[in-house]
Design a protein around this motif. Structure first.
Motif, PDB file in Angstrom:
ATOM      1  N   GLN A  33       0.833  -1.190   0.000  1.00  0.00           N
ATOM      2  CA  GLN A  33       0.000   0.000   0.000  1.00  0.00           C
ATOM      3  C   GLN A  33       0.874   1.248   0.000  1.00  0.00           C
ATOM      4  O   GLN A  33       0.590   2.215  -0.682  1.00  0.00           O
ATOM      5  N   GLY A  34       1.981   1.227   0.769  1.00  0.00           N
ATOM      6  CA  GLY A  34       2.872   2.376   0.818  1.00  0.00           C
ATOM      7  C   GLY A  34       3.446   2.702  -0.547  1.00  0.00           C
ATOM      8  O   GLY A  34       3.555   3.856  -0.924  1.00  0.00           O
ATOM      9  N   TYR A  35       3.824   1.666  -1.332  1.00  0.00           N
ATOM     10  CA  TYR A  35       4.396   1.922  -2.639  1.00  0.00           C
ATOM     11  C   TYR A  35       3.317   2.326  -3.643  1.00  0.00           C
ATOM     12  O   TYR A  35       3.515   3.230  -4.439  1.00  0.00           O
ATOM     13  N   ASN A  36       2.151   1.676  -3.608  1.00  0.00           N
ATOM     14  CA  ASN A  36       1.080   1.977  -4.558  1.00  0.00           C
ATOM     15  C   ASN A  36       0.428   3.319  -4.305  1.00  0.00           C
ATOM     16  O   ASN A  36      -0.140   3.915  -5.199  1.00  0.00           O
ATOM     17  N   ASN A  37       0.509   3.809  -3.101  1.00  0.00           N
ATOM     18  CA  ASN A  37      -0.210   5.017  -2.729  1.00  0.00           C
ATOM     19  C   ASN A  37       0.684   6.247  -2.884  1.00  0.00           C
ATOM     20  O   ASN A  37       0.778   7.067  -1.991  1.00  0.00           O
ATOM     21  N   GLN A  38       1.327   6.379  -4.036  1.00  0.00           N
ATOM     22  CA  GLN A  38       2.275   7.458  -4.252  1.00  0.00           C
ATOM     23  C   GLN A  38       1.627   8.830  -4.270  1.00  0.00           C
ATOM     24  O   GLN A  38       2.265   9.814  -3.940  1.00  0.00           O
ATOM     25  N   GLN A  39       0.371   8.944  -4.654  1.00  0.00           N
ATOM     26  CA  GLN A  39      -0.255  10.249  -4.741  1.00  0.00           C
ATOM     27  C   GLN A  39      -0.426  10.911  -3.380  1.00  0.00           C
ATOM     28  O   GLN A  39      -0.613  12.105  -3.302  1.00  0.00           O
ATOM     29  N   THR A  40      -0.351  10.168  -2.283  1.00  0.00           N
ATOM     30  CA  THR A  40      -0.491  10.780  -0.969  1.00  0.00           C
ATOM     31  C   THR A  40       0.783  11.511  -0.574  1.00  0.00           C
ATOM     32  O   THR A  40       0.757  12.336   0.321  1.00  0.00           O
ATOM     33  N   GLY A  41       1.890  11.227  -1.224  1.00  0.00           N
ATOM     34  CA  GLY A  41       3.136  11.896  -0.907  1.00  0.00           C
ATOM     35  C   GLY A  41       3.820  11.247   0.281  1.00  0.00           C
ATOM     36  O   GLY A  41       3.245  10.469   1.006  1.00  0.00           O
ATOM     37  N   ASP A  50      11.125   5.760   6.815  1.00  0.00           N
ATOM     38  CA  ASP A  50      11.751   5.307   5.576  1.00  0.00           C
ATOM     39  C   ASP A  50      10.732   5.249   4.437  1.00  0.00           C
ATOM     40  O   ASP A  50       9.791   4.484   4.483  1.00  0.00           O
ATOM     41  N   PHE A  51      10.966   6.059   3.392  1.00  0.00           N
ATOM     42  CA  PHE A  51      10.051   6.150   2.258  1.00  0.00           C
ATOM     43  C   PHE A  51      10.654   5.588   0.980  1.00  0.00           C
ATOM     44  O   PHE A  51      10.132   5.806  -0.103  1.00  0.00           O
ATOM     45  N   LYS A 148      15.209   8.296   3.824  1.00  0.00           N
ATOM     46  CA  LYS A 148      14.967   8.205   5.265  1.00  0.00           C
ATOM     47  C   LYS A 148      14.963   9.603   5.866  1.00  0.00           C
ATOM     48  O   LYS A 148      15.810  10.424   5.523  1.00  0.00           O
ATOM     49  N   GLU A 149      14.025   9.823   6.776  1.00  0.00           N
ATOM     50  CA  GLU A 149      13.952  11.110   7.457  1.00  0.00           C
ATOM     51  C   GLU A 149      15.137  11.274   8.401  1.00  0.00           C
ATOM     52  O   GLU A 149      15.604  10.311   8.994  1.00  0.00           O
ATOM     53  N   LEU A 150      15.574  12.528   8.560  1.00  0.00           N
ATOM     54  CA  LEU A 150      16.595  12.825   9.548  1.00  0.00           C
ATOM     55  C   LEU A 150      15.975  12.730  10.939  1.00  0.00           C
ATOM     56  O   LEU A 150      14.798  13.063  11.115  1.00  0.00           O
TER      57      LEU A 150
END
Length: 160
Positions: A33-41, A50-51, A148-150
C-alpha cells in the motif's frame, strides 16, 4: 498487485523473488500500500522514517547527485528547482531545507549567548557538531539511494 519491498519493482503473481534485485517476496499489505499510494506523498506515509519503498528505482538512480547537494546549505535549491518532478530529489531537498533552517535557528541561539564566553563555546560547538552529523546522515542516505527522514527534524515537511 505486489511490489518488491527492497526496490519497488512490480512482482509477477507467481514469483518467489524480485526479478530486478533478487530479494525474496514479502506479501506485506502495508508495504504494498505504501508503494502503490504514491499520490499521498511521503508526508502521509504511516510508518514514518523510511520512504524508499515509495520511490521509483529509476528516479533514485538518476537523482542521487541532486539529493546529495540538498544537504549543503542553500544548495537545497538545486534539486528543488532542477528536478521538480523527482520524488527522490524533492524528498531530499525538503530534508536539506529543514536542516538549513535548523542550522540557522541554532546559530541565532548561539549568537544570543555570545556575551557569555563559556556558554558561547558550548552552544557553538553543539551547533557545529549537530550540523555535521545531520549532513553526514543525509548524504549517506542519498548516496545509498534511501529516502529516510533525519532524526528529530525529518518529519517537518515544507517542500511538497
Amino acid at each position: 498487485m505486489a511490489f518488491c519491498g527492497k526496490c519497488g519493482t512490480q512482482l509477477p503473481d507467481d514469483s518467489a523473488v524480485c526479478p530486478s534485485c533478487g530479494a525474496p517476496r514479502e506479501d506485506n499489505a502495508n508495504q504494498q500500500q505504501g508503494y502503490n499510494n504514491q499520490q499521498t506523498g511521503y508526508a502521509g506515509y504511516v510508518n514514518g522514517a523510511d520512504f524508499t519503498g515509495q520511490m521509483d528505482p529509476n528516479d533514485i538512480q538518476q537523482n542521487k547527485v541532486m539529493a546529495v547537494l540538498a544537504y549543503f546549505g542553500i544548495l537545497f535549491l538545486i534539486p528543488a528547482l532542477a528536478a521538480p518532478n523527482s520524488r527522490f530529489a524533492k524528498f531530499h531537498a525538503n530534508q536539506g531545507l529543514v536542516l538549513f533552517l535548523f542550522e540557522i535557528a541554532l546559530s541565532v541561539l548561539a549568537s544570543i549567548f555570545c556575551w557569555i564566553p563559556f556558554l558561547n563555546a558550548i552552544v557553538g560547538g553543539f551547533v557545529t557538531i549537530a550540523a555535521l552529523v545531520y549532513i553526514i546522515l543525509g548524504v549517506v542516505n542519498a548516496v545509498n539511494g534511501e529516502a529516510k527522514e533525519l532524526p528529530l527534524i525529518g518529519k517537518i515537511s515544507i517542500i511538497k
